[in-house]
Design a protein around this motif. Sequence first.
Motif, short mmCIF file in Angstrom:
data_model
loop_
_atom_site.label_atom_id
_atom_site.label_comp_id
_atom_site.label_asym_id
_atom_site.label_seq_id
_atom_site.Cartn_x
_atom_site.Cartn_y
_atom_site.Cartn_z
N UNK A 332 0.84 -1.19 0.00
CA UNK A 332 0.00 0.00 0.00
C UNK A 332 0.88 1.25 0.00
N UNK A 333 0.30 2.40 -0.33
CA UNK A 333 1.08 3.65 -0.31
C UNK A 333 1.63 3.95 1.08
N UNK A 334 2.82 4.54 1.11
CA UNK A 334 3.45 4.87 2.38
C UNK A 334 2.57 5.78 3.22
N UNK A 335 1.91 6.75 2.59
CA UNK A 335 1.07 7.70 3.32
C UNK A 335 -0.02 6.99 4.11
N UNK A 336 -0.56 5.91 3.57
CA UNK A 336 -1.62 5.19 4.28
C UNK A 336 -1.11 4.62 5.60
N UNK A 337 0.09 4.06 5.57
CA UNK A 337 0.65 3.46 6.78
C UNK A 337 0.90 4.52 7.85
N UNK A 338 1.49 5.64 7.43
CA UNK A 338 1.85 6.70 8.37
C UNK A 338 0.59 7.35 8.94
N UNK A 339 -0.35 7.67 8.08
CA UNK A 339 -1.57 8.35 8.51
C UNK A 339 -2.42 7.45 9.40
N UNK A 340 -2.53 6.17 9.05
CA UNK A 340 -3.36 5.26 9.85
C UNK A 340 -2.79 5.08 11.25
N UNK A 341 -1.46 4.99 11.37
CA UNK A 341 -0.86 4.85 12.69
C UNK A 341 -1.01 6.13 13.50
N UNK A 342 -0.79 7.26 12.87
CA UNK A 342 -0.93 8.56 13.55
C UNK A 342 -2.37 8.74 14.03
N UNK A 343 -3.33 8.39 13.19
CA UNK A 343 -4.74 8.52 13.56
C UNK A 343 -5.08 7.60 14.74
N UNK A 344 -4.49 6.42 14.78
CA UNK A 344 -4.72 5.51 15.89
C UNK A 344 -4.25 6.14 17.21
N UNK A 345 -3.12 6.83 17.17
CA UNK A 345 -2.61 7.49 18.37
C UNK A 345 -3.51 8.64 18.80
N UNK A 346 -4.08 9.36 17.84
CA UNK A 346 -5.03 10.43 18.17
C UNK A 346 -6.28 9.83 18.81
N UNK A 347 -6.82 8.79 18.18
CA UNK A 347 -8.05 8.17 18.68
C UNK A 347 -7.87 7.61 20.08
N UNK A 348 -6.65 7.16 20.38
CA UNK A 348 -6.36 6.58 21.71
C UNK A 348 -6.06 7.65 22.75
N UNK A 349 -5.98 8.90 22.32
CA UNK A 349 -5.69 9.99 23.24
C UNK A 349 -4.22 10.17 23.55
N UNK A 350 -3.36 9.46 22.84
CA UNK A 350 -1.92 9.60 23.10
C UNK A 350 -1.34 10.83 22.42
N UNK A 351 -1.98 11.29 21.37
CA UNK A 351 -1.61 12.55 20.71
C UNK A 351 -2.78 13.49 20.79
N UNK A 352 -2.52 14.74 21.17
CA UNK A 352 -3.56 15.73 21.36
C UNK A 352 -3.44 16.81 20.29
N UNK A 353 -4.43 16.95 19.42
CA UNK A 353 -4.40 18.04 18.44
C UNK A 353 -4.40 19.39 19.15
N UNK A 354 -3.76 20.37 18.52
CA UNK A 354 -3.75 21.71 19.10
C UNK A 354 -5.16 22.28 19.08
N UNK A 355 -5.47 23.10 20.05
CA UNK A 355 -6.80 23.70 20.13
C UNK A 355 -7.03 24.62 18.96
N UNK A 356 -8.22 24.56 18.36
CA UNK A 356 -8.55 25.42 17.24
C UNK A 356 -8.76 26.84 17.73
N UNK A 357 -8.44 27.81 16.86
CA UNK A 357 -8.58 29.21 17.25
C UNK A 357 -9.65 29.87 16.42
#
Length: 357
Positions: A332-357
């Motif tokens: 699969x494309x490299x971007x899919x692997x990177x994005x899917x893992x990053x999204x998993x960390x967001x969904x698990x609360x291990x990564x916190x998106x910056x607050x929107x302004x």
Amino acid sequence: MTSINPQAPIMVTGATGYLAGVIVKQLLEAGHTVHATVRNPENTDGLKYLNAIAAGTPGQIRYFKADLMDAASFEAPMAGCELVIHTASPFFLNVKDPQTELIDPAVNGVRNVLNTANATEAVKRVVMTSSCAAIYSTNAEIKSMPEGKLTESVWNTKSSLTEEPYSYSKTLAEREGWKIAGEQDRWDLIAINPSFILGPGINPGTTGESYSVMMEFGSGAMANGVPNFRIGMVDVREVAAAHIKAGFTPEASGRYILSAHNSGFPEMAAALREKFGDQFRISDKQMPKLVVWLFGPMINSALTRKRVAESVGIDFVADHSKSVRELGIEYRPMADSVVDLFQQLIDAGRLKPKAST
């Protein structure tokens, strides 16, 4: 050629690990019975992700307590298995005592599993997780390889206990595997040699190098610049599939490089920035190699100046054609692997998106 009975149980070592968990998931989804070795079968919290998968799939799972350093612990889980998938091995780049933390468990683990295979009449094939690290030490070596790239015929001859000890552990462990396999003719051995594995595992709380790199991107550690480490990348789902296909493909033999993309940290950053740039500070600038060389070892002792000098800005090139040709792997494309893992960390609360302004 080796034919495996799909109704026989399949042993998977280190079943709660990052790669092993995905292998077990795919086996259960296909309806197989898995004999899963774990450190503590009584730890229901540690097994909850595997149990959840097993509850929703047609396969069955049985847990067995095992330790890489205890040869006898593999006898019960291997009983009746024609196919053994050995994944359990330490993957840490930053260690204090490489002999006891890396070499001993890696080599003794292979020795103990394969010696048990020798004593288990049912076993016909063992698929072992090795690594591209058993093929090379640093990128600077690649140009001088026979074809100017990593191939299955090449071995790592540069690593040592003091230089790239993780790579040394993988090299010694795989060589030990081939030595033991060559001393008998009842079962055959196949080695899977992946590059840097990315993509979502079954446990979003997983620790280890793959998750650590994504955490660094998301935590702002690379907000001001990204080191141009050139690496091979491959999705955990393809690596898991390769282990299973290698087990059940009668003609499969030897080593298989699993590396989807000759890429690097800047490309990973670009994929993350495109998807998450409005939520996280991910730099579009490359960190000068001199800066990485000067300060890398202070941040992470595994980033030796030799490693920086011989891998930053120097292309990684690997040939994965054998895995495509003989195992039918579709990368699969490299971007899919990177994005899917990053999204998993967001969904698990291990990564916190910056607050929107």
